[in-house]
Write a protein that holds these residues in place. Structure first.
Motif, PDB file in Angstrom:
ATOM      1  N   ALA A  65       0.814  -1.217   0.000  1.00 25.35           N
ATOM      2  CA  ALA A  65       0.000   0.000   0.000  1.00 25.35           C
ATOM      3  C   ALA A  65       0.845   1.263   0.000  1.00 25.35           C
ATOM      4  CB  ALA A  65      -0.937   0.004   1.199  1.00 25.35           C
ATOM      5  N   GLU A  66       2.155   1.117  -0.032  1.00 29.44           N
ATOM      6  CA  GLU A  66       3.054   2.275  -0.024  1.00 29.44           C
ATOM      7  C   GLU A  66       2.661   3.262  -1.114  1.00 29.44           C
ATOM      8  OE1 GLU A  66       5.911   4.995   0.833  1.00 29.44           O
ATOM      9  OE2 GLU A  66       5.473   3.238   2.069  1.00 29.44           O
ATOM     10  N   GLY A  67       2.399   4.509  -0.700  1.00 25.64           N
ATOM     11  CA  GLY A  67       2.081   5.578  -1.632  1.00 25.64           C
ATOM     12  C   GLY A  67       0.681   5.512  -2.230  1.00 25.64           C
ATOM     13  N   ARG A  68      -0.132   4.586  -1.787  1.00 24.87           N
ATOM     14  CA  ARG A  68      -1.458   4.386  -2.373  1.00 24.87           C
ATOM     15  C   ARG A  68      -2.532   5.098  -1.562  1.00 24.87           C
ATOM     16  NH1 ARG A  68      -0.749  -0.648  -5.274  1.00 24.87           N
ATOM     17  NH2 ARG A  68      -2.652  -0.228  -6.412  1.00 24.87           N
ATOM     18  N   LYS A  69      -3.702   5.205  -2.152  1.00 24.76           N
ATOM     19  CA  LYS A  69      -4.888   5.730  -1.480  1.00 24.76           C
ATOM     20  C   LYS A  69      -5.747   4.534  -1.094  1.00 24.76           C
ATOM     21  CE  LYS A  69      -8.699   7.063  -3.527  1.00 24.76           C
ATOM     22  NZ  LYS A  69      -9.738   7.722  -4.299  1.00 24.76           N
ATOM     23  N   VAL A  70      -6.010   4.372   0.203  1.00 22.17           N
ATOM     24  CA  VAL A  70      -6.808   3.252   0.675  1.00 22.17           C
ATOM     25  C   VAL A  70      -7.976   3.794   1.489  1.00 22.17           C
ATOM     26  CG1 VAL A  70      -6.790   1.063   1.900  1.00 22.17           C
ATOM     27  CG2 VAL A  70      -4.718   1.838   0.765  1.00 22.17           C
ATOM     28  N   THR A  71      -9.145   3.200   1.252  1.00 21.50           N
ATOM     29  CA  THR A  71     -10.351   3.637   1.938  1.00 21.50           C
ATOM     30  C   THR A  71     -11.007   2.440   2.609  1.00 21.50           C
ATOM     31  OG1 THR A  71     -10.669   5.274   0.174  1.00 21.50           O
ATOM     32  CG2 THR A  71     -12.505   4.916   1.682  1.00 21.50           C
ATOM     33  N   THR A  72     -11.332   2.621   3.883  1.00 20.99           N
ATOM     34  CA  THR A  72     -12.088   1.617   4.627  1.00 20.99           C
ATOM     35  C   THR A  72     -13.509   2.152   4.795  1.00 20.99           C
ATOM     36  OG1 THR A  72     -11.614   2.541   6.814  1.00 20.99           O
ATOM     37  CG2 THR A  72      -9.982   0.985   5.893  1.00 20.99           C
ATOM     38  N   LEU A  73     -14.361   1.357   5.395  1.00 19.66           N
ATOM     39  CA  LEU A  73     -15.740   1.800   5.599  1.00 19.66           C
ATOM     40  C   LEU A  73     -15.801   3.062   6.458  1.00 19.66           C
ATOM     41  CD1 LEU A  73     -18.685   1.273   5.018  1.00 19.66           C
ATOM     42  CD2 LEU A  73     -18.726  -0.309   6.945  1.00 19.66           C
ATOM     43  N   GLU A  74     -14.847   3.233   7.356  1.00 18.88           N
ATOM     44  CA  GLU A  74     -14.820   4.457   8.165  1.00 18.88           C
ATOM     45  C   GLU A  74     -14.737   5.701   7.294  1.00 18.88           C
ATOM     46  OE1 GLU A  74     -13.667   1.240  10.978  1.00 18.88           O
ATOM     47  OE2 GLU A  74     -13.128   1.693   8.920  1.00 18.88           O
ATOM     48  N   GLY A  75     -14.131   5.594   6.134  1.00 19.51           N
ATOM     49  CA  GLY A  75     -13.995   6.732   5.232  1.00 19.51           C
ATOM     50  C   GLY A  75     -15.142   6.889   4.246  1.00 19.51           C
ATOM     51  N   LEU A  76     -16.134   6.006   4.330  1.00 17.01           N
ATOM     52  CA  LEU A  76     -17.248   6.033   3.373  1.00 17.01           C
ATOM     53  C   LEU A  76     -18.604   6.104   4.060  1.00 17.01           C
ATOM     54  CD1 LEU A  76     -15.960   3.283   0.912  1.00 17.01           C
ATOM     55  CD2 LEU A  76     -15.981   5.751   0.541  1.00 17.01           C
ATOM     56  N   GLN A  77     -18.647   6.633   5.255  1.00 17.57           N
ATOM     57  CA  GLN A  77     -19.888   6.626   6.028  1.00 17.57           C
ATOM     58  C   GLN A  77     -21.035   7.332   5.319  1.00 17.57           C
ATOM     59  OE1 GLN A  77     -20.499   4.971   9.165  1.00 17.57           O
ATOM     60  NE2 GLN A  77     -18.775   3.984   8.152  1.00 17.57           N
ATOM     61  N   GLU A  78     -20.783   8.482   4.714  1.00 17.77           N
ATOM     62  CA  GLU A  78     -21.850   9.199   4.013  1.00 17.77           C
ATOM     63  C   GLU A  78     -22.375   8.405   2.831  1.00 17.77           C
ATOM     64  OE1 GLU A  78     -21.798  13.375   2.682  1.00 17.77           O
ATOM     65  OE2 GLU A  78     -20.578  13.711   4.479  1.00 17.77           O
ATOM     66  N   GLU A  79     -21.472   7.885   2.031  1.00 18.88           N
ATOM     67  CA  GLU A  79     -21.861   7.118   0.859  1.00 18.88           C
ATOM     68  C   GLU A  79     -22.597   5.838   1.259  1.00 18.88           C
ATOM     69  OE1 GLU A  79     -19.782   5.795  -3.372  1.00 18.88           O
ATOM     70  OE2 GLU A  79     -18.591   6.814  -1.843  1.00 18.88           O
ATOM     71  N   ALA A  80     -22.151   5.197   2.312  1.00 22.02           N
ATOM     72  CA  ALA A  80     -22.777   3.956   2.775  1.00 22.02           C
ATOM     73  C   ALA A  80     -24.154   4.219   3.367  1.00 22.02           C
ATOM     74  CB  ALA A  80     -21.884   3.271   3.801  1.00 22.02           C
ATOM     75  N   ALA A  81     -24.315   5.352   4.033  1.00 22.42           N
ATOM     76  CA  ALA A  81     -25.588   5.664   4.691  1.00 22.42           C
ATOM     77  C   ALA A  81     -26.738   5.700   3.697  1.00 22.42           C
ATOM     78  CB  ALA A  81     -25.482   6.991   5.428  1.00 22.42           C
ATOM     79  N   ALA A  82     -26.437   5.970   2.441  1.00 22.72           N
ATOM     80  CA  ALA A  82     -27.489   6.061   1.431  1.00 22.72           C
ATOM     81  C   ALA A  82     -28.216   4.741   1.236  1.00 22.72           C
ATOM     82  CB  ALA A  82     -26.893   6.536   0.106  1.00 22.72           C
ATOM     83  N   PHE A  83     -27.558   3.599   1.436  1.00 22.12           N
ATOM     84  CA  PHE A  83     -28.221   2.339   1.112  1.00 22.12           C
ATOM     85  C   PHE A  83     -28.230   1.279   2.199  1.00 22.12           C
ATOM     86  CE2 PHE A  83     -23.911   1.643  -0.344  1.00 22.12           C
ATOM     87  CZ  PHE A  83     -23.641   0.364   0.113  1.00 22.12           C
ATOM     88  N   VAL A  84     -27.486   1.445   3.283  1.00 24.57           N
ATOM     89  CA  VAL A  84     -27.455   0.372   4.285  1.00 24.57           C
ATOM     90  C   VAL A  84     -28.805   0.139   4.946  1.00 24.57           C
ATOM     91  CG1 VAL A  84     -24.979   0.488   4.741  1.00 24.57           C
ATOM     92  CG2 VAL A  84     -26.534   1.890   6.090  1.00 24.57           C
ATOM     93  N   GLY A  85     -29.627   1.164   5.060  1.00 22.19           N
ATOM     94  CA  GLY A  85     -30.965   0.985   5.623  1.00 22.19           C
ATOM     95  C   GLY A  85     -31.825   0.072   4.774  1.00 22.19           C
ATOM     96  N   PHE A  86     -31.617   0.133   3.470  1.00 22.79           N
ATOM     97  CA  PHE A  86     -32.380  -0.735   2.570  1.00 22.79           C
ATOM     98  C   PHE A  86     -32.004  -2.198   2.788  1.00 22.79           C
ATOM     99  CE2 PHE A  86     -32.685   3.360   0.507  1.00 22.79           C
ATOM    100  CZ  PHE A  86     -33.992   3.380   0.054  1.00 22.79           C
ATOM    101  N   ILE A  87     -30.740  -2.451   3.052  1.00 25.70           N
ATOM    102  CA  ILE A  87     -30.295  -3.816   3.321  1.00 25.70           C
ATOM    103  C   ILE A  87     -30.889  -4.287   4.651  1.00 25.70           C
ATOM    104  CG2 ILE A  87     -28.270  -5.246   3.816  1.00 25.70           C
ATOM    105  CD1 ILE A  87     -26.742  -3.517   1.768  1.00 25.70           C
ATOM    106  N   ALA A  88     -30.868  -3.428   5.657  1.00 17.85           N
ATOM    107  CA  ALA A  88     -31.432  -3.787   6.962  1.00 17.85           C
ATOM    108  C   ALA A  88     -32.932  -4.037   6.866  1.00 17.85           C
ATOM    109  CB  ALA A  88     -31.143  -2.683   7.973  1.00 17.85           C
ATOM    110  N   ASP A  89     -33.627  -3.235   6.060  1.00 19.66           N
ATOM    111  CA  ASP A  89     -35.074  -3.409   5.899  1.00 19.66           C
ATOM    112  C   ASP A  89     -35.439  -4.771   5.324  1.00 19.66           C
ATOM    113  OD1 ASP A  89     -35.555  -0.910   6.930  1.00 19.66           O
ATOM    114  OD2 ASP A  89     -35.879   0.041   4.980  1.00 19.66           O
ATOM    115  N   GLN A  90     -34.517  -5.396   4.636  1.00 17.10           N
ATOM    116  CA  GLN A  90     -34.771  -6.711   4.043  1.00 17.10           C
ATOM    117  C   GLN A  90     -34.341  -7.854   4.968  1.00 17.10           C
ATOM    118  OE1 GLN A  90     -36.451  -7.208   1.178  1.00 17.10           O
ATOM    119  NE2 GLN A  90     -36.707  -4.992   1.141  1.00 17.10           N
ATOM    120  N   GLY A  91     -33.922  -7.525   6.172  1.00 17.77           N
ATOM    121  CA  GLY A  91     -33.492  -8.548   7.121  1.00 17.77           C
ATOM    122  C   GLY A  91     -32.170  -9.185   6.741  1.00 17.77           C
TER     123      GLY A  91
END
Length: 155
Positions: A65-91
């Motif tokens: 990962a030297e010199g690379r850009k790495v993103t974990t879920l912690e860095g994508l909270q806004e983007e993830a918030a858009a659809f995770v509720g839909f997954i939860a709604d389906q059980g």
């Protein structure tokens, strides 16, 4: 050895041993969404985005990962918030353990293909293991999100 990378948009420097796995480095940095599941690169729980491409951090040396850009879920909270509720709604998050991997791969899929078919969704998420839900809930949740997004665009 010193490792320099951009982690969730923040320049980061850390000291690693030559055999440190990327997963272990991230957990040491407080990124607890990156999980160890199978130890064989088969479950997808450790998925992160390296230069916007999903990779399995449990099978990648941190030095790669030297010199690379790495993103974990912690860095994508806004983007993830858009659809995770839909997954939860389906059980589809009965125990929730697999969710970070699914979310990371779904974000990567939708960035690459904003309007995937059900078959394309299944193929893209095939590397994620869920022991609770049988995968159909995740598919229904993603489909519900896409349908609501399309409906909102029409309104």
């Amino acid at each position: 050895m010193e490792l320099h990378l951009t982690l969730n948009g923040v320049p980061t420097v850390g000291t690693i041993a030559p055999d440190t796995l990327l997963l272990d480095f991230f957990r040491g940095q407080g990124c607890l969404s990156v999980k160890r599941g199978c130890e064989t690169s088969n479950c997808g729980l450790c998925t992160v985005l390296m230069d916007d491409v999903p990779v399995l951090s449990c099978s990648l040396l941190a030095a790669r990962a030297e010199g690379r850009k790495v993103t974990t879920l912690e860095g994508l909270q806004e983007e993830a918030a858009a659809f995770v509720g839909f997954i939860a709604d389906q059980g589809a998050e009965q125990c929730g353990f697999c969710n970070p991997g699914y979310v990371m791969n779904t974000i990567a899929l939708l960035r690459e293909n904003p309007n995937p078919t059900d078959e394309e969704i299944r193929q893209y998420l095939a590397g994620n293991l869920c022991r609770c839900s049988g995968y159909e809930g995740q598919l229904r949740g993603i489909r519900a999100y896409l349908d609501s997004r399309d409906q909102a665009a029409q309104d």
